[in-house]
Design a protein around this motif. Structure first.
Motif, mmCIF file in Angstrom:
data_model
loop_
_atom_site.group_PDB
_atom_site.id
_atom_site.type_symbol
_atom_site.label_atom_id
_atom_site.label_comp_id
_atom_site.label_asym_id
_atom_site.label_seq_id
_atom_site.Cartn_x
_atom_site.Cartn_y
_atom_site.Cartn_z
ATOM 1 N N PRO A 101 23.257 49.010 36.532
ATOM 2 C CA PRO A 101 22.387 47.884 36.027
ATOM 3 C C PRO A 101 21.790 47.177 37.258
ATOM 4 N N SER A 102 20.724 46.498 36.878
ATOM 5 C CA SER A 102 20.005 45.690 37.695
ATOM 6 C C SER A 102 20.636 44.628 38.477
ATOM 7 N N ARG A 103 20.341 44.325 39.595
ATOM 8 C CA ARG A 103 20.902 43.469 40.666
ATOM 9 C C ARG A 103 20.904 42.082 39.717
ATOM 10 N N ALA A 104 20.281 41.552 39.058
ATOM 11 C CA ALA A 104 20.268 40.276 38.444
ATOM 12 C C ALA A 104 21.470 40.260 37.253
ATOM 13 N N VAL A 105 21.627 41.467 36.881
ATOM 14 C CA VAL A 105 22.763 41.661 35.684
ATOM 15 C C VAL A 105 23.781 41.579 36.314
ATOM 16 N N VAL A 106 24.147 42.627 37.398
ATOM 17 C CA VAL A 106 25.521 42.637 38.225
ATOM 18 C C VAL A 106 25.691 41.191 38.827
ATOM 19 N N GLN A 107 24.663 40.554 39.454
ATOM 20 C CA GLN A 107 25.017 39.341 40.037
ATOM 21 C C GLN A 107 25.498 38.177 38.970
ATOM 22 N N GLU A 108 24.823 38.139 37.657
ATOM 23 C CA GLU A 108 25.331 37.326 36.699
ATOM 24 C C GLU A 108 26.864 37.570 36.074
ATOM 25 N N ARG A 109 27.075 38.897 36.100
ATOM 26 C CA ARG A 109 28.365 39.417 35.764
ATOM 27 C C ARG A 109 29.540 38.937 36.567
ATOM 28 N N LEU A 110 29.081 39.312 38.045
ATOM 29 C CA LEU A 110 30.010 38.746 38.856
ATOM 30 C C LEU A 110 30.399 37.508 39.027
ATOM 31 N N THR A 111 29.459 36.673 39.028
ATOM 32 C CA THR A 111 29.328 34.991 39.100
ATOM 33 C C THR A 111 30.266 34.636 38.092
ATOM 34 N N THR A 112 30.141 35.015 36.723
ATOM 35 C CA THR A 112 30.686 34.651 35.668
ATOM 36 C C THR A 112 32.087 34.976 35.759
ATOM 37 N N PHE A 113 32.416 36.378 36.241
ATOM 38 C CA PHE A 113 33.810 36.694 36.734
ATOM 39 C C PHE A 113 34.592 35.697 37.488
ATOM 40 N N VAL A 114 34.152 35.410 38.728
ATOM 41 C CA VAL A 114 34.710 34.973 39.484
ATOM 42 C C VAL A 114 34.912 33.250 39.179
ATOM 43 N N SER A 115 33.936 32.731 38.813
ATOM 44 C CA SER A 115 33.913 31.229 38.095
ATOM 45 C C SER A 115 34.897 31.233 37.133
ATOM 46 N N THR A 116 35.001 32.152 36.259
ATOM 47 C CA THR A 116 36.037 31.848 35.044
ATOM 48 C C THR A 116 37.633 32.115 35.563
ATOM 49 N N VAL A 117 37.832 33.216 36.520
ATOM 50 C CA VAL A 117 39.002 33.383 36.978
ATOM 51 C C VAL A 117 39.283 32.104 37.982
ATOM 52 N N GLU A 118 38.654 31.659 38.532
ATOM 53 C CA GLU A 118 38.966 30.346 39.518
ATOM 54 C C GLU A 118 39.019 29.060 38.576
ATOM 55 N N GLN A 119 38.363 28.998 37.729
ATOM 56 C CA GLN A 119 38.829 27.833 36.877
ATOM 57 C C GLN A 119 40.227 27.793 36.144
ATOM 58 N N ALA A 120 40.511 29.002 35.640
ATOM 59 C CA ALA A 120 41.698 29.317 35.206
ATOM 60 C C ALA A 120 42.889 29.160 35.956
ATOM 61 N N THR A 121 42.751 29.721 37.447
ATOM 62 C CA THR A 121 43.899 29.828 38.418
ATOM 63 C C THR A 121 43.795 28.677 39.312
ATOM 64 N N GLY A 122 42.554 28.019 39.414
ATOM 65 C CA GLY A 122 42.749 26.941 40.212
ATOM 66 C C GLY A 122 42.629 27.396 41.879
ATOM 67 N N GLN A 123 42.373 28.858 41.912
ATOM 68 C CA GLN A 123 42.615 29.613 43.285
ATOM 69 C C GLN A 123 41.184 30.038 43.342
ATOM 70 N N GLN A 124 40.568 30.282 44.819
ATOM 71 C CA GLN A 124 39.447 30.949 45.167
ATOM 72 C C GLN A 124 39.602 32.325 45.062
ATOM 73 N N VAL A 125 38.564 33.176 44.490
ATOM 74 C CA VAL A 125 38.630 34.501 44.523
ATOM 75 C C VAL A 125 38.185 34.916 45.664
ATOM 76 N N ARG A 126 39.079 36.045 46.166
ATOM 77 C CA ARG A 126 39.008 36.734 47.443
ATOM 78 C C ARG A 126 37.866 38.045 47.135
ATOM 79 N N LEU A 127 37.164 38.601 47.935
ATOM 80 C CA LEU A 127 36.173 39.688 47.754
ATOM 81 C C LEU A 127 36.300 40.812 48.643
#
Length: 233
Positions: free
Chosen positions: A146-172
């Motif tokens: 997929p395009s960079r924009a699509v992947v960046q949006e998907r990754l940002t959504t993934f990270v923010s959703t996990v961080e909000q649910a767990t209260g922990q910052q996701v590592r990469l």
């Protein structure tokens, strides 16, 4: 003259054989048993998945391993079938434990986050466990790019959703080939990194985990496994 050529050829062959034996010994014994020198406060860890099969976590702990990341999920629906057993076994052996998710380019970020979070709920993960990791690699990923924009949006959504649910910052865990194709969005630039540099210590000290080997020999694990160094602090 002929005898001299024969002797020279035999000598060369002998050197080649010795080098081959030395290389084989290094690959099959020295490299798997290599343990890097640790700085003050650093510890050893491993990362595992179902590929390692049934693990004797007490033996792993007895071999000087203090922490482990275990594969939990991949994409929107895949769950590693050894995740719960690995999580429970590692914790029972006294290791610090965390979960990692293999990020798929072809699935939306919220679906992938839901998959990981479901696995974390199953094992009762909380703020006392290691922060979740997202594994970012092109190898083994879906065929589409997929395009960079699509992947960046998907990754940002993934990270923010996990961080909000767990209260922990996701590592990469981010390989160079992935970052070259899909640079990180600015919003994720400050996340802790798990770097991969085989055998040689990374030049940059700004890492949380360092993968030092992909073919380590560790007691309690049959076959090669990833060996890591956990940063001090």
């Amino acid at each position: 003259m002929v005898r001299g050529v024969v002797r020279w050829g035999a000598a060369v062959l002998g050197v080649v054989v010795l080098l081959g034996v030395a290389g084989w010994a290094g690959y099959t014994y020295a490299l798997p048993h290599h343990r890097p020198a640790l700085a003050a406060g650093e510890r050893l860890g491993v990362d595992v998945s179902a590929h390692q099969g049934d693990i004797d976590w007490a033996a792993v702990a007895g071999d000087g391993i203090d922490a482990a990341y275990v594969k939990a999920s991949e994409g929107a629906t895949f769950a590693d079938d050894r995740f719960a057993a690995n999580w429970a076994g590692a914790r029972a052996a006294g290791l610090e434990v965390g979960a990692y998710h293999f990020f798929t380019l072809c699935k939306d970020g919220d679906e992938q986050a839901a998959n990981l979070l479901a696995r974390l709920r199953e094992v009762g993960a909380d703020a006392s466990t290691l922060p979740p990791v997202v594994d970012l690699e092109l190898s083994g990923n879906c065929a589409a790019r997929p395009s960079r924009a699509v992947v960046q949006e998907r990754l940002t959504t993934f990270v923010s959703t996990v961080e909000q649910a767990t209260g922990q910052q996701v590592r990469l865990y981010l390989l160079g080939s992935f970052e070259e194709r899909y640079p990180l969005p600015d919003a994720l630039a400050d996340r802790d990194r798990w770097v991969r540099r085989l055998l040689l210590r990374p030049g940059d000290d700004g890492w949380a985990w360092w993968q030092v080997s992909s073919r380590a020999a560790v007691e309690g694990i049959e076959g090669p496994v990833d060996l890591d160094v956990v940063a001090a602090g």
